[in-house]
Motif scaffolding. Structure first.
Motif, mmCIF file in Angstrom:
data_model
loop_
_atom_site.group_PDB
_atom_site.id
_atom_site.type_symbol
_atom_site.label_atom_id
_atom_site.label_comp_id
_atom_site.label_asym_id
_atom_site.label_seq_id
_atom_site.Cartn_x
_atom_site.Cartn_y
_atom_site.Cartn_z
ATOM 1 N N ILE A 296 0.851 -1.189 0.000
ATOM 2 C CA ILE A 296 0.000 0.000 0.000
ATOM 3 C C ILE A 296 0.882 1.232 0.000
ATOM 4 O O ILE A 296 1.822 1.332 0.793
ATOM 5 C CB ILE A 296 -0.918 0.032 1.248
ATOM 6 C CG1 ILE A 296 -1.919 -1.121 1.211
ATOM 7 C CG2 ILE A 296 -1.670 1.358 1.337
ATOM 8 C CD1 ILE A 296 -2.821 -1.189 2.431
ATOM 9 N N ASP A 297 0.611 2.157 -0.927
ATOM 10 C CA ASP A 297 1.323 3.433 -0.934
ATOM 11 C C ASP A 297 0.375 4.507 -1.466
ATOM 12 O O ASP A 297 -0.812 4.256 -1.705
ATOM 13 C CB ASP A 297 2.619 3.362 -1.754
ATOM 14 C CG ASP A 297 2.385 3.035 -3.219
ATOM 15 O OD1 ASP A 297 1.217 3.103 -3.681
ATOM 16 O OD2 ASP A 297 3.361 2.720 -3.924
ATOM 17 N N GLY A 298 0.878 5.706 -1.652
ATOM 18 C CA GLY A 298 0.031 6.815 -2.074
ATOM 19 C C GLY A 298 -0.645 6.577 -3.407
ATOM 20 O O GLY A 298 -1.823 6.916 -3.590
ATOM 21 N N ARG A 299 0.063 6.002 -4.354
ATOM 22 C CA ARG A 299 -0.516 5.790 -5.686
ATOM 23 C C ARG A 299 -1.611 4.729 -5.654
ATOM 24 O O ARG A 299 -2.634 4.858 -6.332
ATOM 25 C CB ARG A 299 0.578 5.404 -6.670
ATOM 26 C CG ARG A 299 1.557 6.534 -6.952
ATOM 27 C CD ARG A 299 2.534 6.157 -8.046
ATOM 28 N NE ARG A 299 3.380 7.286 -8.413
ATOM 29 C CZ ARG A 299 4.239 7.275 -9.415
ATOM 30 N NH1 ARG A 299 4.377 6.183 -10.162
ATOM 31 N NH2 ARG A 299 4.962 8.332 -9.691
ATOM 32 N N SER A 300 -1.389 3.670 -4.879
ATOM 33 C CA SER A 300 -2.426 2.645 -4.792
ATOM 34 C C SER A 300 -3.683 3.203 -4.136
ATOM 35 O O SER A 300 -4.803 2.847 -4.517
ATOM 36 C CB SER A 300 -1.911 1.431 -4.012
ATOM 37 O OG SER A 300 -1.760 1.720 -2.637
ATOM 38 N N LEU A 301 -3.507 4.108 -3.166
ATOM 39 C CA LEU A 301 -4.660 4.699 -2.498
ATOM 40 C C LEU A 301 -5.452 5.611 -3.437
ATOM 41 O O LEU A 301 -6.681 5.732 -3.311
ATOM 42 C CB LEU A 301 -4.210 5.472 -1.260
ATOM 43 C CG LEU A 301 -3.702 4.600 -0.104
ATOM 44 C CD1 LEU A 301 -3.153 5.479 1.025
ATOM 45 C CD2 LEU A 301 -4.815 3.690 0.429
#
Length: 257
Positions: free
Chosen positions: A205-210
Motif C-alpha cells: 500500500i502506498d500513495g498511488r495505490s490509495l
C-alpha cells in the motif's frame, strides 16, 4: 509494489476493477465469499502481490457498509473466541509473504478454500439438525474456532481470501443468514483494518495505490445497496448454497490461473 502498472491500467482493465469493486459491495451485504471472484479479477489486471494492497482498502469500505447494515446481528462471543487465533494467522501470513512467490500463494490459498468447502458440505450432510451459534462453546467448538481462526487470518493476510474460510466456519457453527452477515461484517472490518500496517510495511500500500482505491470505492456503494436488497429475497438454503459455490469458484480460479 509496481505502482507504474497501476497508473497504466487500460480502460478495460479499470472497468474490470470497477466491476470487481461492485462485487465486493454485494458480497459484504449479501453473499459472503463471492469477493474471491474480485480477488481473481484484481490479480488478473494488476501484479498478483500488488493487487492485495489495492484490494484491501476497497474491502474495508465494503466492511464499513456491512457493519452499518447488519450491526445489530453480530454474535460477539464468537468474535472474541476467533480474534486471538486470527492474530496468529495474520502474523504467519505476513512471514509467508516475505518469501513466497505468486504461484505458491495462489496454489496454497486455492487448495485451502476447496478443502474448507468440502469439509463444510460433508459436515452439513452428516449433521442431524442445524446447531445454534452458542454450540461452539464446547471443547470441540473451541478447537474448531482456533483452527478456522488461524486459517482465516493466514488467508486474509496472504491474499485477502479469508472470507470463504470464515464463511465455512460460520455456516458449520449453525449461523442463520442475518447473524452470519452481522458477525462476519464486524469480524472483517476489525481484521482488515488491523492488516493495513502489515501491508504498508510490505510495500503493498502506498500513495498511488490509495488514489486508485479512491476511484474504485465509489463502485462499492451500489454493490452493497444491491446486496441489501437481494439478501431479503434469498432463502436460507439458497444463501448457504451460494456461499459454498462462491468458495469453490474462488478456489478453482486461484488453482487454475
Amino acid at each position: 509494489m509496481n505502482t507504474m502498472t497501476l497508473w497504466h491500467t487500460s480502460g478495460w482493465g479499470f472497468a474490470a476493477l470497477a466491476f470487481a469493486a461492485l462485487l465486493v459491495g454485494f458480497s459484504k451485504t449479501a453473499v459472503s465469499g463471492a469477493n474471491t471472484v474480485s480477488l481473481a479479477v484484481f490479480a488478473a489486471v494488476l501484479p498478483a502481490r500488488a493487487s492485495t494492497g489495492v484490494l484491501l482498502p476497497v474491502l474495508i469500505a465494503g466492511d464499513v457498509l456491512a457493519v452499518l447494515t447488519y450491526r445489530r446481528h453480530a454474535h460477539w462471543p464468537t468474535l472474541w473466541r476467533l480474534f486471538p487465533a486470527v492474530a496468529a494467522g495474520v502474523v504467519a501470513g505476513t512471514l509467508f509473504l516475505v518469501w513466497a512467490d505468486d504461484g505458491i500463494v495462489r496454489t496454497s490459498i486455492g487448495a485451502i478454500l476447496l478443502l474448507m468447502a468440502g469439509v463444510t458440505v460433508w459436515r452439513r450432510r452428516a449433521a442431524e439438525a442445524p446447531r445454534e451459534p452458542d454450540a461452539v462453546t464446547t471443547r470441540a467448538g473451541r478447537v474448531k474456532a482456533r483452527a478456522y481462526g488461524v486459517l482465516g487470518g493466514f488467508t486474509t493476510m496472504v491474499a485477502n481470501a479469508g472470507g470463504p474460510v470464515m464463511s465455512m466456519y460460520l455456516l458449520s457453527a449453525g449461523f442463520r443468514k442475518l447473524g452470519f452477515l452481522g458477525t462476519s461484517a464486524f469480524f472483517f472490518l476489525i481484521v482488515n483494518v488491523s492488516k493495513v500496517p502489515f501491508s504498508a510495511g510490505l510495500g503493498l500500500i502506498d500513495g498511488r495505490s490509495l488514489l486508485l482505491d479512491a476511484a474504485l470505492v465509489v463502485f462499492v456503494v451500489p454493490g452493497a445497496l444491491f446486496g441489501k436488497w437481494a439478501v431479503n429475497r434469498i432463502n436460507q438454503r439458497l444463501f448457504e448454497q451460494l456461499v459454498i459455490a462462491a468458495t469453490v469458484v474462488g478456489g478453482l480460479q486461484l488453482l487454475l490461473r
